[in-house]
Scaffold this motif. Structure first.
Motif, PDB file in Angstrom:
ATOM      1  N   ASN A  88      -2.601   3.436  -2.460  1.00  0.00           N
ATOM      2  CA  ASN A  88      -2.894   3.981  -3.797  1.00  0.00           C
ATOM      3  C   ASN A  88      -1.700   4.754  -4.348  1.00  0.00           C
ATOM      4  O   ASN A  88      -1.349   4.658  -5.522  1.00  0.00           O
ATOM      5  CB  ASN A  88      -4.113   4.894  -3.749  1.00  0.00           C
ATOM      6  CG  ASN A  88      -5.417   4.116  -3.871  1.00  0.00           C
ATOM      7  OD1 ASN A  88      -5.454   3.115  -4.581  1.00  0.00           O
ATOM      8  ND2 ASN A  88      -6.446   4.555  -3.184  1.00  0.00           N
ATOM      9  N   GLN A  89      -1.075   5.548  -3.521  1.00  0.00           N
ATOM     10  CA  GLN A  89       0.084   6.318  -3.960  1.00  0.00           C
ATOM     11  C   GLN A  89       1.234   5.406  -4.374  1.00  0.00           C
ATOM     12  O   GLN A  89       1.978   5.689  -5.320  1.00  0.00           O
ATOM     13  CB  GLN A  89       0.542   7.255  -2.832  1.00  0.00           C
ATOM     14  CG  GLN A  89      -0.375   8.437  -2.601  1.00  0.00           C
ATOM     15  CD  GLN A  89      -0.426   9.359  -3.811  1.00  0.00           C
ATOM     16  OE1 GLN A  89       0.598   9.641  -4.444  1.00  0.00           O
ATOM     17  NE2 GLN A  89      -1.624   9.808  -4.151  1.00  0.00           N
ATOM     18  N   CYS A  90       1.345   4.292  -3.645  1.00  0.00           N
ATOM     19  CA  CYS A  90       2.396   3.314  -3.997  1.00  0.00           C
ATOM     20  C   CYS A  90       2.158   2.741  -5.385  1.00  0.00           C
ATOM     21  O   CYS A  90       3.073   2.606  -6.189  1.00  0.00           O
ATOM     22  CB  CYS A  90       2.431   2.207  -2.942  1.00  0.00           C
ATOM     23  SG  CYS A  90       3.740   0.981  -3.238  1.00  0.00           S
ATOM     24  N   PHE A  91       0.902   2.418  -5.675  1.00  0.00           N
ATOM     25  CA  PHE A  91       0.571   1.891  -7.005  1.00  0.00           C
ATOM     26  C   PHE A  91       0.933   2.893  -8.096  1.00  0.00           C
ATOM     27  O   PHE A  91       1.389   2.524  -9.183  1.00  0.00           O
ATOM     28  CB  PHE A  91      -0.914   1.550  -7.092  1.00  0.00           C
ATOM     29  CG  PHE A  91      -1.299   0.298  -6.341  1.00  0.00           C
ATOM     30  CD1 PHE A  91      -0.388  -0.738  -6.171  1.00  0.00           C
ATOM     31  CD2 PHE A  91      -2.564   0.163  -5.794  1.00  0.00           C
ATOM     32  CE1 PHE A  91      -0.747  -1.878  -5.487  1.00  0.00           C
ATOM     33  CE2 PHE A  91      -2.927  -0.984  -5.118  1.00  0.00           C
ATOM     34  CZ  PHE A  91      -2.023  -2.010  -4.944  1.00  0.00           C
ATOM     35  N   LEU A  92       0.728   4.167  -7.789  1.00  0.00           N
ATOM     36  CA  LEU A  92       1.008   5.190  -8.787  1.00  0.00           C
ATOM     37  C   LEU A  92       2.502   5.321  -9.072  1.00  0.00           C
ATOM     38  O   LEU A  92       2.900   5.828 -10.118  1.00  0.00           O
ATOM     39  CB  LEU A  92       0.454   6.543  -8.323  1.00  0.00           C
ATOM     40  CG  LEU A  92      -1.077   6.640  -8.221  1.00  0.00           C
ATOM     41  CD1 LEU A  92      -1.474   8.010  -7.667  1.00  0.00           C
ATOM     42  CD2 LEU A  92      -1.706   6.437  -9.585  1.00  0.00           C
TER      43      LEU A  92
END
Length: 744
Positions: free
Chosen positions: A39-43
């Protein structure tokens, strides 16, 4: 989060979160951390897909605790490398590619993970030297697909033996799918850049705007042709571009465009420097991301408009004066009359004609004449008031239209101003030229309610002003129109008069004042019109000259008079002179001398019994040619008389050059004999003739007192009603008997 995060990536992340929600709720802390890392990567995603793929690849290696992680497209080198990896009997894998080449799992786009362990065996060292070089023990790969077609592989390499778990498989599958989405976005961006480049290189002006007219895209041609930078152009609204006349149509055109879906029309834009750019627009409504926008292709039509304007100018403007020609004048007059009817206004048409302009052309040349017309046009422009317009009808005729006048004096005041302006001399090539003009005025609705009638009545009024002294103006009247109706009938009939034999000759005697004998006759033409009765020459000679019929009419008069004189001689009457008037146009004909010679030969009349009368004003025109013609006639034996002597500007020196035999003093001088000045002028005229050895004839003798004055002061001849009115040939015999002219 960046604003440009791709929608498909968002959706993928959402699907992943949804599909693993139950698992994460009950899973281990490690699983939750791995999902949170994704999820953090997507952000952290950027607009650049390549950067996002690098983030995902690094994340995959980190989450699967690999030593190396990379993503590779399915190019030839990769296929060749994987193709050398044949599965040995102890091949460990997830899925069932048993007995196949290793890269088939990737190439076929399987959703399974392909992995090899114990890579350090001699079998792989021989097929791929990188195994030893990179100390590879385990090789894990997952196909990356775009639109369900394998385009590459996500790979993780271990320097130790490693067997991926089911959780590893899910993580790698999610990341491979995310990379596939970024590949799709990359392809979309590349296609968009390609299409944008094509649009940028197009010669046509292309832009897109929202339904409020705000520009949201433009190509290079759009910004370049309008003089704006790309960013400046994108900040504009259609109302900033369209000229006022077209800006007022924006809302109506938008409604029509939304109703039809596409629309073609012409418009005009302001460039940044406020010059005008005419365009042809093809607009179409398209839907993008759920919003309707307008794609407009604008074509620069400057050259076409310039060509159209040139054609329009050639059709509706006089090239010499740059004034509207007769066709545009009529079109404008139609519009002004419509406005006058609507608002119950009056309108004036002024028809202007220059006097003796042809003489300027003939004597000074057409170049001077053209520049004179240009000067007249400039002065007419200087007289114009707001709302008025002028045009050139042709030759030396101009039209002035005065809309919305309150009184006739508005029109007569303008006419007076124009005449006064034109009376100032024109200096052209060292020549000081004076111009006189006559102006006819017709008023709407008093004198007509359509262009043809108003122009005709203004033209009639102009001729009336010209015939009554010139250099003035005349307002149209009903009496004037009656006269011009008669003139029109005469002009139409004049073309058939010789064929119908409606002309007749009358003869007026010329009397020797010493002997009282008739010594000559002047042939005077009359027209016996079938409807109008007897028409005097004053009514039709000018028409004959203006229509070019004076030539054949003059020849008929000459021949008929010679035939009659010869007939009287054949009847036994003593010979006497036959005087025939010659017009200015006849003297300008090169074959005049030949015509006279042919008539004399045909009729058999001795040239000594023919007198040709030329007016003083004609003798003053083109003097050298006139003198040459007169000398040839004199050599034939024909006598020459100067008619209307005293009305022109002949000097004694000029008279001496002319080979004439007689002067005929105009009747106006005879009528003034009873005044001191009149008597002195008459005595001077007679003395001038005598000093040049010319015979002198006085016209207009009305009483015995005048007759005695003429005899006393040496006048040789007289011609007037005192002796006889003009008579038809049949009555001349009786007159000759009265004056004791007997047969031989």
């Amino acid at each position: 989060m960046t604003k440009t995060k791709h929608l498909l990536t968002n959706k993928l992340a959402g699907d992943f979160n949804q599909s693993t929600s139950k698992q994460t709720e009950s899973g281990t802390g490690q699983e939750k951390n791995r999902l949170a890392a994704i999820n953090q990567c997507f952000l952290k995603f950027d607009v650049n897909p390549d950067l996002n793929i690098k983030l995902l690849t690094d994340l995959c290696g980190e989450l699967l605790a690999g030593d190396y992680a990379f993503y590779s497209r399915l190019n030839q080198n990769m296929l060749h490398s994987l193709g050398s990896w044949h599965a040995p009997p102890n091949f460990n894998h997830i899925g069932k590619p048993d007995g196949h080449i290793c890269y088939d799992v990737i190439k076929q786009g399987s959703n399974e993970i392909f992995f090899l362990s114990h890579v350090q065996s001699s079998h792989y060292k021989q097929t791929d030297p990188n195994v030893h070089l990179l100390n590879i023990h385990t090789y894990v790969a997952r196909a990356v697909k775009r639109a369900d077609v394998a385009i590459g592989a996500l790979c993780v390499i271990y320097t130790r033996d490693f067997t991926p778990s089911e959780d590893d498989k899910n993580i790698m599958g999610i990341i491979a799918s995310a990379i596939g989405v970024e590949e799709e976005r990359k392809q979309y961006q590349e296609e968009l850049r390609f299409k944008s480049q094509l649009l940028d290189e197009a010669n046509d002006i292309i832009w897109a705007h929202d339904l409020k007219g705000n520009i949201i895209y433009c190509n290079k041609a759009a910004s370049r042709s309008h003089g704006y930078s790309y960013e400046e152009f994108k900040s504009l609204n259609l109302r900033d571009l369209d000229t006022p006349e077209f800006a007022n149509l924006i809302e109506a055109r938008m409604q029509e465009l939304l109703a039809k879906g596409e629309l073609a029309f012409e418009s005009a834009h302001f460039r940044k420097d406020k010059t005008i750019l005419p365009v042809e627009v093809h607009a179409r409504v398209i839907e993008l991301q759920g919003k309707k926008i307008v794609l407009a292709i604008n074509r620069d039509i400057t050259e076409r408009k310039n060509a159209e304007e040139k054609i329009y100018y050639m059709a509706y403007y006089d090239p010499l004066t740059n004034l509207p020609n007769r066709w545009l004048i009529k079109n404008q007059l139609v519009q002004e009359l419509a406005r006058a009817r609507l608002y119950q206004q009056r309108l004036a048409v002024l028809f202007l004609d220059l006097h003796r302009f042809k003489l300027t052309n003939d004597t000074l040349g057409h170049s001077v004449g053209d520049r004179l017309l240009q000067g007249v046009a400039d002065r007419l422009r200087s007289c114009l008031r707001k709302g008025c317009f002028i045009g050139r009808m042709g030759d030396d005729e101009f039209i002035i239209v005065l809309p919305n006048i309150s009184y006739i004096e508005d029109a007569t005041g303008m006419a007076g101003e124009v005449i006064q302006t034109l009376q100032l001399p024109f200096n052209i090539d060292g020549h000081k030229l004076h111009v006189n003009a006559s102006i006819g005025i017709a008023i709407y609705p008093d004198h007509g309610d359509n262009p043809e009638i108003l122009l005709k009545n203004a033209n009639n009024a102009m001729y009336y002003a010209k015939d009554h002294g010139g250099s003035g103006y005349q307002v149209c009247t009903s009496h004037m129109n009656d006269n011009f109706s008669r003139s029109l009938i005469l002009e139409n009939s004049l073309r058939q008069v010789l064929k119908r034999q409606e002309f007749i000759l009358y003869y007026q005697p010329q009397v020797d004042l010493k002997t009282g004998q008739i010594i000559g006759m002047e042939a005077l033409i009359r027209w016996q019109h079938p409807d109008l009765g007897m028409v005097a020459p004053d009514e039709f000679i000018s028409l004959a000259e203006s229509t070019g019929l004076i030539g054949p009419i003059g020849e008929w008069v000459l021949k008929t008079a010679c035939v009659q004189n010869k007939a009287w001689q054949a009847a036994g009457l003593p010979p006497f002179l036959m005087a025939v008037n010659m017009s200015a146009r006849q003297f300008r004909q090169r074959d005049l001398v030949h015509t006279v010679d042919e008539v004399l030969k045909e009729t058999g009349l001795n040239p000594a019994w023919l007198t040709l009368e030329i007016t003083e004003s004609v003798a003053m025109q083109n003097t050298q040619n006139i003198i040459a013609a007169l000398k040839q006639l004199k050599e034939m034996g024909v006598q020459i008389a100067m008619d209307d002597f005293g009305k022109g500007y002949s000097s004694l020196s000029h008279l001496r050059q002319l080979p004439i035999d007689k002067i005929k003093i105009d009747r106006s001088f005879t009528w003034d004999i009873n005044t001191v000045n009149g008597a002195n002028i008459m005595k001077a005229a007679i003395a001038m003739g005598k000093s040049l050895n010319l015979r002198v004839l006085a016209e207009g003798v009305e009483n015995g007192e005048q007759l005695e004055f003429l005899k006393t002061h040496g006048c040789d001849e007289a011609q007037s009603y005192l002796f006889s009115r003009p008579l038809p040939a049949i009555e001349v015999i009786k007159l000759l008997d009265k004056y004791q002219v007997t047969k031989k």
